[in-house]
Scaffold this active site. Structure first.
Site, mmCIF file in Angstrom:
data_model
loop_
_atom_site.group_PDB
_atom_site.id
_atom_site.type_symbol
_atom_site.label_atom_id
_atom_site.label_comp_id
_atom_site.label_asym_id
_atom_site.label_seq_id
_atom_site.Cartn_x
_atom_site.Cartn_y
_atom_site.Cartn_z
ATOM 1 N N CYS A 2 41.188 36.741 27.851
ATOM 2 C CA CYS A 2 42.425 35.958 27.859
ATOM 3 C C CYS A 2 43.604 36.855 28.216
ATOM 4 O O CYS A 2 43.550 38.067 28.022
ATOM 5 C CB CYS A 2 42.659 35.362 26.492
ATOM 6 S SG CYS A 2 41.262 34.452 25.862
ATOM 7 N N ARG A 27 41.266 38.194 34.388
ATOM 8 C CA ARG A 27 40.660 38.556 33.103
ATOM 9 C C ARG A 27 39.981 37.389 32.408
ATOM 10 O O ARG A 27 39.109 37.583 31.581
ATOM 11 C CB ARG A 27 41.751 39.076 32.171
ATOM 12 C CG ARG A 27 42.245 40.398 32.626
ATOM 13 C CD ARG A 27 43.434 40.825 31.815
ATOM 14 N NE ARG A 27 43.578 42.237 32.000
ATOM 15 C CZ ARG A 27 43.214 43.139 31.121
ATOM 16 N NH1 ARG A 27 42.670 42.775 29.985
ATOM 17 N NH2 ARG A 27 43.366 44.404 31.374
ATOM 18 N N TRP A 75 40.018 32.320 28.125
ATOM 19 C CA TRP A 75 38.573 32.446 28.368
ATOM 20 C C TRP A 75 37.935 32.001 27.058
ATOM 21 O O TRP A 75 38.019 32.707 26.057
ATOM 22 C CB TRP A 75 38.231 33.898 28.688
ATOM 23 C CG TRP A 75 36.814 34.141 29.113
ATOM 24 C CD1 TRP A 75 36.302 34.015 30.374
ATOM 25 C CD2 TRP A 75 35.735 34.600 28.293
ATOM 26 N NE1 TRP A 75 34.974 34.342 30.371
ATOM 27 C CE2 TRP A 75 34.585 34.704 29.115
ATOM 28 C CE3 TRP A 75 35.602 34.912 26.935
ATOM 29 C CZ2 TRP A 75 33.352 35.115 28.638
ATOM 30 C CZ3 TRP A 75 34.363 35.322 26.450
ATOM 31 C CH2 TRP A 75 33.258 35.426 27.313
ATOM 32 N N ASN A 100 45.040 36.392 21.858
ATOM 33 C CA ASN A 100 43.798 36.956 22.404
ATOM 34 C C ASN A 100 42.985 37.493 21.229
ATOM 35 O O ASN A 100 43.560 38.052 20.299
ATOM 36 C CB ASN A 100 44.090 38.140 23.332
ATOM 37 C CG ASN A 100 44.661 37.716 24.652
ATOM 38 O OD1 ASN A 100 44.820 36.525 24.920
ATOM 39 N ND2 ASN A 100 44.991 38.689 25.484
ATOM 40 N N GLY A 101 41.677 37.383 21.321
ATOM 41 C CA GLY A 101 40.838 37.902 20.244
ATOM 42 C C GLY A 101 40.199 36.772 19.461
ATOM 43 O O GLY A 101 40.165 35.622 19.913
ATOM 44 N N GLU A 483 22.708 49.002 38.743
ATOM 45 C CA GLU A 483 24.053 48.569 39.125
ATOM 46 C C GLU A 483 23.980 47.571 40.293
ATOM 47 O O GLU A 483 24.716 46.581 40.320
ATOM 48 C CB GLU A 483 24.908 49.807 39.469
ATOM 49 C CG GLU A 483 26.295 49.537 40.013
ATOM 50 C CD GLU A 483 27.203 48.713 39.083
ATOM 51 O OE1 GLU A 483 26.854 48.495 37.905
ATOM 52 O OE2 GLU A 483 28.243 48.261 39.581
ATOM 53 N N LYS A 487 25.394 43.774 40.152
ATOM 54 C CA LYS A 487 26.351 43.220 41.134
ATOM 55 C C LYS A 487 25.846 41.910 41.689
ATOM 56 O O LYS A 487 26.575 40.929 41.789
ATOM 57 C CB LYS A 487 26.581 44.178 42.318
ATOM 58 C CG LYS A 487 27.410 45.399 42.109
ATOM 59 C CD LYS A 487 28.882 45.155 41.918
ATOM 60 C CE LYS A 487 29.183 44.894 40.473
ATOM 61 N NZ LYS A 487 29.430 45.964 39.578
ATOM 62 N N GLU A 490 25.961 39.128 39.046
ATOM 63 C CA GLU A 490 27.336 38.774 38.683
ATOM 64 C C GLU A 490 27.976 37.815 39.677
ATOM 65 O O GLU A 490 28.596 36.840 39.285
ATOM 66 C CB GLU A 490 28.212 40.033 38.635
ATOM 67 C CG GLU A 490 28.175 40.810 37.355
ATOM 68 C CD GLU A 490 29.069 42.045 37.426
ATOM 69 O OE1 GLU A 490 29.827 42.258 36.490
ATOM 70 O OE2 GLU A 490 29.006 42.802 38.423
ATOM 71 N N HIS A 506 3.609 48.329 35.115
ATOM 72 C CA HIS A 506 3.489 47.971 33.695
ATOM 73 C C HIS A 506 4.055 46.579 33.433
ATOM 74 O O HIS A 506 4.497 46.288 32.320
ATOM 75 C CB HIS A 506 4.190 49.020 32.830
ATOM 76 C CG HIS A 506 3.590 50.382 32.988
ATOM 77 N ND1 HIS A 506 2.316 50.680 32.573
ATOM 78 C CD2 HIS A 506 4.072 51.518 33.567
ATOM 79 C CE1 HIS A 506 2.039 51.944 32.856
ATOM 80 N NE2 HIS A 506 3.094 52.468 33.475
ATOM 81 N N LYS A 605 37.064 40.138 33.286
ATOM 82 C CA LYS A 605 37.220 41.528 33.726
ATOM 83 C C LYS A 605 37.213 42.491 32.546
ATOM 84 O O LYS A 605 36.625 43.555 32.600
ATOM 85 C CB LYS A 605 38.529 41.647 34.510
ATOM 86 C CG LYS A 605 38.806 43.024 35.066
ATOM 87 C CD LYS A 605 37.881 43.337 36.201
ATOM 88 C CE LYS A 605 38.043 44.746 36.720
ATOM 89 N NZ LYS A 605 36.806 45.166 37.418
HETATM 90 C C1 G6P Z 1 33.086 43.360 31.872
HETATM 91 C C2 G6P Z 1 33.307 43.456 33.370
HETATM 92 C C3 G6P Z 1 32.421 44.537 33.961
HETATM 93 C C4 G6P Z 1 32.667 45.860 33.248
HETATM 94 C C5 G6P Z 1 32.475 45.718 31.743
HETATM 95 C C6 G6P Z 1 32.949 46.960 31.007
HETATM 96 O O1 G6P Z 1 31.826 42.857 31.622
HETATM 97 O O2 G6P Z 1 33.050 42.215 33.986
HETATM 98 O O3 G6P Z 1 32.719 44.688 35.336
HETATM 99 O O4 G6P Z 1 31.802 46.816 33.759
HETATM 100 O O5 G6P Z 1 33.256 44.635 31.241
HETATM 101 O O6 G6P Z 1 34.328 47.091 31.192
HETATM 102 P P1 G6P Z 1 35.107 48.437 31.097
HETATM 103 O O7 G6P Z 1 36.557 48.050 31.352
HETATM 104 O O8 G6P Z 1 34.912 48.947 29.696
HETATM 105 O O9 G6P Z 1 34.583 49.359 32.124
#
Ligand code: G6P
Length: 610
Positions: A2, A27, A75, A100-101, A483, A487, A490, A506, A605
Site C-alpha cells: 500500500c 507498490r 493492496w 499501511n500494515g 531467478e 521472472k 511473476e 530425482h 513491489k
Molecule cells: C517483492 C517484489 C520482488 C522482490 C521482493 C523482495 O516480492 O515483488 O521483486 O524481490 O519483494 O524485495 P526487496 O525490496 O527486499 O528486495
C-alpha cells in the site's frame, strides 16, 4: 504494497496527492482513495477500485478542493477489493485515516468499539484505527494526544496518517513497522510511505523511526518517540533522480530497467573499484576492521534479493574462503538458529523496507550477531539505518514489480564484497585480479548481451502458449535459473520451476514431455560436461530444450534443442550476464501474452507486511 501520501498546505493539494499516488502505484494497486478537508469545513472522500487513474478520473468528474488531505493506494490484506474497503476510512464524519500494515488485534478492537456504539462499514483492520482515535478524542483535547494513546492499543505493523475535520491545520502520523517519511516544503509539509511520492514537491526528508508519532502543520513538524518524548530527527537531502518516475520512451518500466543495467552497473563500480583494488569505505566506515575478523556470513533476504544471496554464497566460499549460509528471511525470523563466532549478518533488499528482512535483521541483533551489512538500493531506508554497515547498489529507482537492475547491481556489489572479505582471508592476488578484471568488463558485456533482444523476441513466441516450464542450472548458475523461473512466473503467469540440473533425475524428469519447455543456462565453466549429460537426459525423454550457452560450449542445436548464443564472458560475471537473456525472455513472453508487465496481478513491489 500500500502507498500513503498526505499534505498540509495553503494551496489545493489534490493534484499533489494524486501524483504521489501514481508514483507509489507500483507498490500496491487494487484500489485507491483520497480525502480532503474542504474550505467549507466538510470532508470530501473519493475512492475507486482499480488503478489510480480511475480515482483521478473520478476527481476530474467531480472536482474537490482542500489544503489538507490524505490519500492511499491499497493492496488488499483484510477484506476483499471493494470500494468500501478502500482507504481513507472515516469515523463519525470526523476522523479520516489511511494505513499501511496490519493491525493484528483488530478483531478485539472492533468488538470493543462496536459495544461502544461504533458501526463498521468495511471489513478492514484499518477502520478500527479511525474509530479508536475518534473514541479517544472524547477524553483528549488534541488529535496528537488521541493518536499517541491509540497506538498503545495497536498490535502489529502500521504506518498511519490521521486527519481531524475539527482541526484542518494538522495531520498526525505514526510509524511502527511500516515506513513513513516526512517531506519538508516552504510553508507546506507532506508525508508519504516512500520519498518517491514527494519528489515533485520537495527533496528534504525526515525518515521517522520505529514508534515515532509526529504532528505536521504547514509550518511545523513535531516528532515524539515511542515514550512520548519530543525528539529531533535528522533532515536528509535526497539525491534520488527527480525524473526516475518516467518510462523514458520504453513501453514498460521493466524494459527500461533491463536496458539501464550497463549504466547503473558502471555507476555502481565507479570510484569503488579502482584498478584491481577496492576503494576505502565502500561498505561503510569501519567495514575493514569488521571484515578482518569475519569467518562466517549469514545472508537473509526475500524474492529476487534472496537469489542474489544464493549466488553470492558460491563466490564467498569459492573465492573468499568464507563460509556462508543463505536463508529466506521469513524462515530465518521464525526459527532458532545457531550463531557462529565471528559471523556477519548480511541483508539484501532493493527497497530496504521488506517486513520479513527487517524483522530478520532485528532478530539477528538480539541473538548475538555483532555486525550487520545491508546491501540495499534505497538510502535512508529502515534496513540501511538499522544496520552497522551498508552498501548502496546505486541502481536508481526501480519501478517494475519484477526486479531486474536491482538484482544485477546487487550481484556486482557481492563481487566487490567477495574481494573485500577475501583480502582478509588469504585470497590470492590472481583471484582478486581475475574478479576485478571481470568486473571492469561487466558494463560493456551487459551492453553486448542486450543486443540479444531480437532473437529472444522470436523465441518468446514459442513460450506464449505453454503452461509450465523448467529452468536448469548448475553451480552459481543454479540461482540464476531460479531467478529466471521467478521472472517468468511473476510477469507471464506461466508456471516455472528451477532445479539444480543434477537433481533432475530425482523427480522433475517425470514431468518432461514436448509440452514442457526446458531452459538451460550453460556458460562454459568446469561444470559444462556434467550439464551436458543432464541435457541429454531431458532430450532422451522427448523434452524441448532452450539452451543459453557460450559459443565455446559447442552445443549443437537441432529440432529438440534450440541453442541461443550468449556473449562470452569471464566466469566470475557469468551469473550476471546470463540473467539478462532470461529477463528479456520473460518480458517478451509477457508482452505476447498481454499481461500487466509492470504491475503483475496480486504482487507488490515492496512487501511491508508479513
Ligand atoms: C517483492 C517484489 C520482488 C522482490 C521482493 C523482495 O516480492 O515483488 O521483486 O524481490 O519483494 O524485495 P526487496 O525490496 O527486499 O528486495
Amino acid at each position: 504494497m500500500c502507498g500513503i501520501v498526505g499534505a498540509v498546505a495553503e494551496r489545493n493539494v489534490v493534484e499533489i496527492l494524486l501524483e504521489g499516488l501514481k508514483r507509489l502505484e507500483y507498490r500496491g494497486y487494487d484500489s485507491a482513495g483520497v480525502a480532503l478537508l474542504q474550505a467549507d469545513g466538510t470532508f470530501s472522500r473519493t475512492r475507486r477500485i482499480g488503478k489510480v487513474q480511475a480515482l483521478a478520473d473520478a476527481v476530474d468528474a467531480s472536482p474537490v478542493l482542500g489544503g489538507t488531505g490524505i490519500a492511499h493506494t491499497r493492496w488488499a490484506t483484510h477484506g476483499g477489493v471493494t470500494e468500501d474497503n478502500a482507504h481513507p476510512h472515516q469515523s463519525s464524519d470526523r476522523i479520516a485515516v489511511v494505513h499501511n500494515g496490519i493491525i493484528e488485534n483488530y478483531e478485539t478492537l472492533r468488538s470493543g468499539l462496536e459495544s461502544q456504539g461504533y458501526t463498521f462499514t468495511s471489513d478492514t483492520d484499518t477502520e478500527s484505527i479511525a474509530h479508536t482515535v475518534h473514541s479517544l478524542l472524547k477524553t483528549n483535547e488534541t488529535l496528537l494526544g488521541a493518536v499517541q494513546q491509540a497506538v498503545a492499543r495497536f498490535h502489529g505493523a502500521y504506518g498511519t496518517v490521521v486527519m481531524d475535520k475539527e482541526d484542518p491545520s494538522r495531520i498526525v502520523v505514526a510509524r511502527s513497522g511500516s515506513p513513513l517519511v516526512i517531506g519538508l516544503g516552504l510553508g507546506e509539509n507532506f508525508v508519504a510511505s516512500d520519498q518517491m511520492a514527494l519528489l515533485p514537491v520537495t527533496r528534504r526528508f525526515i525518515f521517522l523511526e520505529e514508534g515515532d508519532v509526529a504532528e505536521i502543520t504547514r509550518r511545523s513538524v513535531s516528532i515524539f518517540d515511542a515514550n512520548g518524548a519530543p525528539v529531533e530527527r535528522e533532515i536528509i537531502e535526497s539525491n534520488v533522480e527527480h525524473d526516475s518516475g518516467d518510462k523514458g520512451g520504453y513501453r514498460h518500466y521493466m524494459l527500461k530497467e533491463i536496458h539501464e543495467q550497463p549504466t547503473v552497473v558502471r555507476n555502481a563500480l565507479q570510484h569503488r573499484l579502482v584498478g584491481n583494488d577496492i576503494a576505502d569505505n565502500v561498505f561503510g566506515e569501519g567495514a575493514d576492521a569488521i571484515f578482518a575478523s569475519v569467518k562466517h556470513v549469514q545472508i537473509v533476504a526475500c524474492g529476487t534479493s534472496y537469489h542474489s544471496g544464493m549466488t553470492a554464497r558460491y563466490w564467498l566460499e569459492e573465492f573468499a574462503g568464507v563460509s556462508c549460509n543463505v536463508e529466506i528471511a521469513s524462515e530465518f525470523r521464525y526459527r532458532k538458529s545457531v550463531v557462529l563466532p565471528n559471523s556477519l549478518l548480511i541483508t539484501i533488499s532493493q527497497s530496504g523496507e521488506t517486513a520479513d528482512t527487517l524483522a530478520a535483521l532485528r532478530l539477528a541483533k538480539e541473538i548475538g550477531y555483532s555486525s550487520s551489512l545491508a546491501i540495499c538500493n534505497v538510502a535512508g531506508s529502515s534496513l540501511v539505518r538499522e544496520s552497522s554497515l551498508s552498501y548502496m547498489t546505486r541502481a536508481g529507482a526501480e519501478i517494475g514489480v519484477a526486479s531486474t537492475k536491482a538484482f544485477t547491481t546487487q550481484l556486482a556489489g557481492f563481487l566487490l564484497l567477495t574481494m573485500a572479505l577475501g583480502k582478509h582471508n588469504g585470497m590470492s592476488s590472481d583471484t582478486s585480479n581475475e574478479i576485478a578484471h571481470a568486473l571492469h568488463s561487466l558494463p560493456a558485456k551487459l551492453e553486448e548481451t542486450l543486443t540479444m533482444t531480437q532473437g529472444i523476441e522470436d523465441l518468446a513466441e514459442e513460450f506464449a502458449d505453454k503452461h509450465h516450464s523448467l529452468f536448469l542450472g548448475r553451480g552459481d548458475q543454479y540461482p540464476i535459473a531460479m531467478e529466471g523461473a521467478l521472472k517468468l512466473k511473476e510477469i507471464s503467469y506461466i508456471h516455472a520451476e528451477a532445479y539444480a540440473s543434477g537433481e533432475l533425475k530425482h523427480g522433475p524428469l517425470a514431468l518432461i514431455d514436448d509440452e514442457m519447455p526446458v531452459i538451460v543456462v550453460a556458460p562454459n565453466n568446469e561444470l559444462l560436461e556434467k550439464l551436458k549429460s543432464n541435457v541429454e537426459e531431458v532430450r532422451a525423454r522427448g523434452g524441448i530444450m532452450y539452451v543459453f550457452a557460450d559459443k565455446d560450449a559447442h552445443f549443437k542445436g537441432d529440432d529438440t534443442m534450440r541453442v541461443i548464443d550468449v556473449p562470452h564472458c569471464d566466469s566470475p560475471i557469468a551469473p550476471i550476464i546470463y540473467t539478462v537473456p532470461l529477463q528479456l525472455l520473460s518480458y517478451y513472453v509477457a508482452l505476447i501474452k498481454g499481461t500487466d508487465v509492470d504491475q503483475p496481478r496480486n504482487l507488490a513491489k515492496s512487501v511491508t507486511v508479513e
